[in-house]
Design a protein around this motif. Sequence first.
Motif, mmCIF file in Angstrom:
data_model
loop_
_atom_site.group_PDB
_atom_site.id
_atom_site.type_symbol
_atom_site.label_atom_id
_atom_site.label_comp_id
_atom_site.label_asym_id
_atom_site.label_seq_id
_atom_site.Cartn_x
_atom_site.Cartn_y
_atom_site.Cartn_z
ATOM 1 N N UNK A 125 0.792 -1.224 0.000
ATOM 2 C CA UNK A 125 0.000 0.000 0.000
ATOM 3 C C UNK A 125 0.819 1.266 0.000
ATOM 4 N N UNK A 126 2.143 1.130 0.065
ATOM 5 C CA UNK A 126 3.010 2.292 0.033
ATOM 6 C C UNK A 126 3.454 2.628 -1.385
ATOM 7 N N UNK A 127 4.321 3.631 -1.487
ATOM 8 C CA UNK A 127 4.813 4.084 -2.788
ATOM 9 C C UNK A 127 6.279 4.466 -2.662
ATOM 10 N N UNK A 128 7.027 4.175 -3.696
ATOM 11 C CA UNK A 128 8.382 4.701 -3.826
ATOM 12 C C UNK A 128 8.371 5.746 -4.933
ATOM 13 N N UNK A 129 8.916 6.906 -4.636
ATOM 14 C CA UNK A 129 9.067 7.980 -5.613
ATOM 15 C C UNK A 129 10.551 8.309 -5.712
ATOM 16 N N UNK A 167 23.503 17.395 -9.057
ATOM 17 C CA UNK A 167 22.442 16.528 -9.577
ATOM 18 C C UNK A 167 22.691 15.062 -9.278
ATOM 19 N N UNK A 168 21.721 14.466 -8.568
ATOM 20 C CA UNK A 168 21.822 13.071 -8.144
ATOM 21 C C UNK A 168 20.412 12.512 -8.028
ATOM 22 N N UNK A 169 20.306 11.210 -7.831
ATOM 23 C CA UNK A 169 19.002 10.562 -7.697
ATOM 24 C C UNK A 169 18.588 10.541 -6.229
ATOM 25 N N UNK A 170 17.389 11.049 -5.974
ATOM 26 C CA UNK A 170 16.799 11.028 -4.636
ATOM 27 C C UNK A 170 15.648 10.031 -4.625
ATOM 28 N N UNK A 171 15.553 9.239 -3.566
ATOM 29 C CA UNK A 171 14.507 8.215 -3.447
ATOM 30 C C UNK A 171 13.758 8.443 -2.139
ATOM 31 N N UNK A 172 12.430 8.380 -2.221
ATOM 32 C CA UNK A 172 11.602 8.591 -1.045
ATOM 33 C C UNK A 172 10.569 7.465 -0.936
ATOM 34 N N UNK A 173 10.252 7.082 0.295
ATOM 35 C CA UNK A 173 9.221 6.070 0.556
ATOM 36 C C UNK A 173 8.068 6.712 1.313
ATOM 37 N N UNK A 174 6.854 6.473 0.813
ATOM 38 C CA UNK A 174 5.622 6.952 1.438
ATOM 39 C C UNK A 174 4.803 5.731 1.833
ATOM 40 N N UNK A 175 4.443 5.640 3.083
ATOM 41 C CA UNK A 175 3.848 4.410 3.605
ATOM 42 C C UNK A 175 2.385 4.225 3.221
ATOM 43 N N UNK A 192 19.417 9.802 -0.551
ATOM 44 C CA UNK A 192 20.018 10.583 -1.626
ATOM 45 C C UNK A 192 21.271 9.851 -2.093
ATOM 46 N N UNK A 193 21.241 9.389 -3.342
ATOM 47 C CA UNK A 193 22.278 8.498 -3.848
ATOM 48 C C UNK A 193 23.581 9.241 -4.110
ATOM 49 N N UNK A 194 24.702 8.654 -3.710
ATOM 50 C CA UNK A 194 25.991 9.242 -4.064
ATOM 51 C C UNK A 194 26.271 9.046 -5.548
ATOM 52 N N UNK A 195 26.894 10.025 -6.178
ATOM 53 C CA UNK A 195 27.290 9.863 -7.573
ATOM 54 C C UNK A 195 28.554 9.007 -7.635
#
Length: 324
Positions: free
Chosen positions: A117-121, A129-137, A152-155
């Motif tokens: 029922x959650x989401x990853x964005x 500029x890098x890739x950021x990942x968030x989890x919403x429950x 926040x992903x390291x380059x």
Amino acid sequence: MKIFALLSLPLVFASIPLAQAAPPSDVPRAELRGLVENVIQADGYRYQAKDSAGRSMDAAKIIQDGTGSYLAVYHTMRPDGRFHAAIAVSSDLLDWTFAQDFGVGSSQPTISPLANGGYVVAWEQDPSNHIAVRYYSSRANLLAGSSSRQFDAPRSLSSCSEGTPNIYSVTLSPDIDHSVIDIGGHYYANCNVDRQMRAKLTNFSSWSASSQSNFDNALLYWGVQGNIGDRDSVSFKGFPFGLIEGQYEKNHFESWRTFIYDYTTGNADQTSIHTHAGSVAFANPSITRVKTPAGADALLVSLFIPSEGAASGESGQLIYFRKY
């Protein structure tokens, strides 16, 4: 004697192999290409898509959520001169109600619903500029912009930029703290042109990334010399495919084209997309299998049409879906 010796040789024809059968993904790839290419015959479409707040829905990624409605994540250049990613809700795939801004400097977002029922964005975050990942429950937390996990992903492949994420899969074993998130992206190779990368975020704490030269080669084959950037994936008729942007000439926005990538064979086909007024350039592709509001199976495609390659009235975000 010589004649006898020749006649006693085994037949050469018996050792010649038959022509190899075409890869089984060829037919569904051709069908997918036909669905993507013909906007004119779409069952629903919207050029220059905007949300209820008047924000342009650039680089939109659209999914269907567990309630039967649809969610779109996208970015907009705001008056502060920075990109802001946002999320909106729709009941018909064409009209979108703004829900939440993900913050300054966020762009190129993507989203994946989870079995719990959650989401990853994920999005590209500046500066550095890098890739950021968030989890919403939950859906409620997603629409409120309240994430419970942040990474926040390291380059590691470029000192300049990594971004334009897509999410291939999320495996929970059994929860987000024991998970593997498979992410695609680009890296700014030699700080010159975008090339493909693939990464894994493990247990929302450990990141590893690698370049994807085979993916790049599929577009280089077509003569793409500029950036190879944003992509999205879809399973269609039992085979994995992707849509990916390729720029034939660096710094020339009118040279952006969209390709269909076949993950089974490693080949790519350039699409010839037909819009109502005849735009020629297409970037930031995304694709999702959805049920239409009437319950039919459909492919939802989202493309950004840069002004340099746009016909009158078509520049900006294009959203369309076709039943199959």
